[in-house]
Design a protein around this motif. Sequence first.
Motif, PDB file in Angstrom:
ATOM      1  N   VAL A 172       0.789  -0.893  -0.341  1.00  0.00           N
ATOM      2  CA  VAL A 172       0.089   0.236  -0.199  1.00  0.00           C
ATOM      3  C   VAL A 172       1.442   1.517  -0.036  1.00  0.00           C
ATOM      4  O   VAL A 172       1.702   1.443   0.113  1.00  0.00           O
ATOM      5  N   VAL A 173       0.317   2.340  -0.692  1.00  0.00           N
ATOM      6  CA  VAL A 173       1.114   3.607  -1.135  1.00  0.00           C
ATOM      7  C   VAL A 173       0.650   4.591  -0.212  1.00  0.00           C
ATOM      8  O   VAL A 173      -0.922   5.128  -0.679  1.00  0.00           O
ATOM      9  N   GLN A 174       0.863   5.096   0.274  1.00  0.00           N
ATOM     10  CA  GLN A 174       0.020   5.932   1.020  1.00  0.00           C
ATOM     11  C   GLN A 174       1.091   7.434   1.123  1.00  0.00           C
ATOM     12  O   GLN A 174       2.152   7.655   1.759  1.00  0.00           O
ATOM     13  N   VAL A 175       0.200   8.213   0.105  1.00  0.00           N
ATOM     14  CA  VAL A 175       1.390   9.983   0.249  1.00  0.00           C
ATOM     15  C   VAL A 175       0.140  11.020   0.867  1.00  0.00           C
ATOM     16  O   VAL A 175      -1.467  10.847   0.938  1.00  0.00           O
ATOM     17  N   ALA A 176       0.822  11.496   1.649  1.00  0.00           N
ATOM     18  CA  ALA A 176      -0.346  13.205   2.381  1.00  0.00           C
ATOM     19  C   ALA A 176       0.122  14.697   1.825  1.00  0.00           C
ATOM     20  O   ALA A 176       1.776  14.477   1.749  1.00  0.00           O
ATOM     21  N   SER A 177      -0.386  15.559   1.294  1.00  0.00           N
ATOM     22  CA  SER A 177      -0.192  16.744   1.862  1.00  0.00           C
ATOM     23  C   SER A 177      -0.007  17.589   2.793  1.00  0.00           C
ATOM     24  O   SER A 177      -1.628  17.276   2.909  1.00  0.00           O
ATOM     25  N   PRO A 178       0.150  18.324   3.324  1.00  0.00           N
ATOM     26  CA  PRO A 178       0.501  19.443   4.145  1.00  0.00           C
ATOM     27  C   PRO A 178      -1.296  20.452   3.359  1.00  0.00           C
ATOM     28  O   PRO A 178      -0.822  21.195   2.782  1.00  0.00           O
TER      29      PRO A 178
END
Lengths: 494, 222
Positions: A172-178
């Motif tokens: 699973v790839v999780q990306v997060a942007s503030p």
Amino acid sequence: MLLQSIRFKIVLWHMFILSLALFVFGMVLYHNLSLKISNDTDDILRSRAKGIEQSINTYWEAERMNIADGDSKVHFTKEDNINFIKIAKRWVGEKINDPDLINIIVRIFDAHGSPIASSRNIPMEHLNSHIFYDVKKGADHFENAYIYVNEKSSLFRIFTTPVMEYKRLSYVVQVASPLVQLHTVLRNLRFSLLFLLPLTAVLTGLSGIFLVQLTLRPVNQMIETIHQITAENLKLRLTMPGTKDEIESLAKTFNEMITRLDESFTSQRQFMEDISHELKTPLSVLKGELEVTLKRIRSPQEYESALHSNLEEVNRLAGIVENLLTLARFDAKTTTLQAAPLDLNLLIKDVVEAIQVLAIQKEVTIQFNRAHTLDIIADKNQIKRLILNILDNAIKYTPSGGKISIDLSQQKDSANIDIVDTGIGMPESELPYIFDRFYRVDKSRSSIGFGLGLSISQSIAMAHGGKISARANLPKGTVFTISLPIKSKTTNGS
Amino acid sequence: MRILVIEDEVKIAQFIKRGLKEEGYAVDVVNDGEEGHFLLSSNEYDAIILDLMLPKVDGLTLCRTLRTEGNQTPIIMLTAKDAVKDKVKGLDSGADDYLPKPFAFEELLARVRVLLRKKDGRVQTQLKVDDLSLDLLTHKVIRADREIDLTVKEYALLEYLMRNAGNIVTRTMISEHVWDINFDTFTNVIDVYINYLRNKIDSGFDNKMIHTVRGKGYLLKK
């Protein structure tokens, strides 16, 4: 006064409408912008996640070859593969400073939701169960949530996507942007909208007051002038503001109205002066004669002659008053015409007979050229009076030996009576005015005055829907033409 | 005193003439401005009663013309116009007085008297020569405390003589100031009236006041 002034109303409405428009504009702008920004963020996150997945997969393929030692047949799945975990960790460690990933947190989870690697100092936590639930089914997941980065909690937009291998979840790839920046932008916008818009409205309102004041200044000047205009002061005119707009046109219209009023007042005043002059002459005679007679004892003959003379003057006064009343009734349209079939031939014959005494006295001959039967619907007494007035006038101004002819004729649906005299005549320029009340052809001559006779004649003709006109009878004399409709439209009642 | 009435309203002219005549004035009447101007250029009048609205030449024009020509005869304007601006116009054209119609006849008489008084440069209402006195208001003539009864014409003649007391007045002067335009110069009416006056004024007094100046006229003195 101020609250009801146009200035205030215009500005108030202006501000209200402007505020409303700006409010709607602001709401739409804010909504669209926030939507656009979050969509953009989502798109970036999605494409970054895709890039990461491909990059890891490529990395893994290359590494897998090394591990398999060139044997392409060695088959590894990424799921639960210790090598893949190592590779993924290494990838994260290497790519952390990739320009594309600045400001983006990357986390990799294995097929069970356990953390494999993360790009920042984030507590290694298991993938949230509700996310894992979606991911397990192969679906992408977006959410806003707080993440502890460097032991500081802040809100992030988080995109989680499963990477499938042979139709099984491999990792699973999780990306997060503030969301801090995004929120700052929106907060700034909100601030602008909430603070700048009312300010704009107020400023516009203030400048509106100024502009409206500028536009309405001529109006205030007009009001000043209008205040000074009274019935006695109708010569005053508004100065043209020279703005070539509605205000100038208003001033022009107002001036034209004042001019009309002035003319009407002047003619009214002239009429009053004429009436008073007309009444004063017999009154002067009465008063003077009575006073002179009473100065001493007179003989019965003297008293009798004085009384006779007085009676004449009283009759003259009564006549003037009667004529004035007649005219006033015509003006007020309270005269009721007793309309009935009327034989004009017979009527004119009667009138001529009645006035013959005067004509014989002055040695003036009257000739009547009758028409074939000509009946009209009209008020007999009024028409009689009308013709009598014109004839009386003609006799008065025709010298001895003169001739007056009356021609009766029918023209389409009107009866025409031409009264032609060989009298002293009148200048062409005076003819349009002779029907005016108390009009005198020669201003200084009291003898040539038409009094009210012609005015009354005109009123009678007009009440019957007809008209009366005068033209010069060259070389000498005047022609009066009375034109009456055969079926009279009685404008004055019955 | 001879007065010219210029008025086109015949009846007004008539009663003014009658009333003035009964007061002892000699009165001529004309009905338009042109004729009025003609009479004024050929006769001497003591006062003019002038209507404003006149045929041919109106009152204002006539008044201005007379003043330009140097005619100083006192003028009373009569008119139905009584607005201030009309009065101002009338007075500015050279009239001495302005009387709006309808007027009280007594007022007209009083104003005529004022004008005649002003013309003489005197303000009294009584003429006095020695023991003979004449009251211009009541027309009472008194000599040495004895009231003398005079006819209108005799009174007018005496008034004229007394106004010119000490000076010779010719028959022409008398005819022009005491009689009106219809006076026939070839009669001896003046001599007859002088005789009447002598009988009433001088008879019974040692001091004869009315003297005949041969070839010239008459003289009234102490």
